[in-house]
Design an enzyme around this catalytic site. Sequence first.
Site, mmCIF file in Angstrom:
data_model
loop_
_atom_site.group_PDB
_atom_site.id
_atom_site.type_symbol
_atom_site.label_atom_id
_atom_site.label_comp_id
_atom_site.label_asym_id
_atom_site.label_seq_id
_atom_site.Cartn_x
_atom_site.Cartn_y
_atom_site.Cartn_z
ATOM 1 N N HIS A 68 29.141 44.148 34.912
ATOM 2 C CA HIS A 68 29.638 43.162 33.943
ATOM 3 C C HIS A 68 28.477 42.558 33.161
ATOM 4 O O HIS A 68 28.541 42.439 31.932
ATOM 5 C CB HIS A 68 30.374 42.010 34.652
ATOM 6 C CG HIS A 68 31.643 42.374 35.312
ATOM 7 N ND1 HIS A 68 31.941 41.955 36.594
ATOM 8 C CD2 HIS A 68 32.713 43.091 34.902
ATOM 9 C CE1 HIS A 68 33.139 42.387 36.931
ATOM 10 N NE2 HIS A 68 33.635 43.088 35.922
ATOM 11 N N LYS B 15 46.626 42.090 39.945
ATOM 12 C CA LYS B 15 45.717 41.950 41.082
ATOM 13 C C LYS B 15 46.230 40.885 42.041
ATOM 14 O O LYS B 15 46.916 39.952 41.652
ATOM 15 C CB LYS B 15 44.307 41.593 40.602
ATOM 16 C CG LYS B 15 43.643 42.730 39.845
ATOM 17 C CD LYS B 15 42.204 42.422 39.531
ATOM 18 C CE LYS B 15 41.553 43.611 38.836
ATOM 19 N NZ LYS B 15 40.154 43.342 38.513
ATOM 20 N N SER C 238 34.184 44.995 41.130
ATOM 21 C CA SER C 238 34.468 43.754 41.857
ATOM 22 C C SER C 238 35.261 44.030 43.117
ATOM 23 O O SER C 238 35.078 43.370 44.143
ATOM 24 C CB SER C 238 35.230 42.768 40.961
ATOM 25 O OG SER C 238 34.428 42.330 39.898
ATOM 26 N N ARG D 254 33.092 52.626 33.095
ATOM 27 C CA ARG D 254 32.261 53.198 34.158
ATOM 28 C C ARG D 254 32.430 54.699 34.244
ATOM 29 O O ARG D 254 31.522 55.406 34.647
ATOM 30 C CB ARG D 254 32.617 52.569 35.505
ATOM 31 C CG ARG D 254 32.215 51.109 35.606
ATOM 32 C CD ARG D 254 32.725 50.504 36.878
ATOM 33 N NE ARG D 254 34.196 50.523 36.816
ATOM 34 C CZ ARG D 254 34.979 50.214 37.817
ATOM 35 N NH1 ARG D 254 34.485 49.879 38.981
ATOM 36 N NH2 ARG D 254 36.291 50.255 37.674
#
Length: 162
Positions: free
Chosen positions: A17, A41, A129, A91
């Site tokens: 990040h 989430k 994360s 990514r």
Amino acid sequence: MSRVVYPGSFDPITLGHLDIIERSSKLFDEVYVCILNNSAKKTPLFSHEERVNMLESVVKRFGNVYIKQYDGLLVDFAKENNTGIIVRGLRGITDFDSELQMSQGNHKVSPDVETVFLATDPRYSFISSTMVREFLAYGKSVKGFVPDEIIPFIESKVKINQ
């Protein structure tokens, strides 16, 4: 003036990040790092206030990065804050697939909001994360995965086995 928004849950912020934030701060006049609630989430490890504090401690070195919070659609935040560009980090190919779909959906709802993709530095492409939270759940150190500035925040909340 070019103003962009870099959204995420940042639970917690990772070196990946930070890479995107730093590079965005060099490309654009103002960067709004926007902490969003992600309905997909589970309950976050860190509260909104904790995430704001962690992010503020990390971005204070940049003079053009601002931390914001928002409950709602990202495109609505973009319109309300005159940010016509969303920055997203990639990514790998799985990120691209999901981010492309989100970008296309956002563009359908708000044609005046564009998405710019930045490839994450390969040194951080494996960090997420979710991975960090998993390591923390088992008391593992996450040094080298997150910015050093937030280690004290993490250690005050999670017991790390040294």
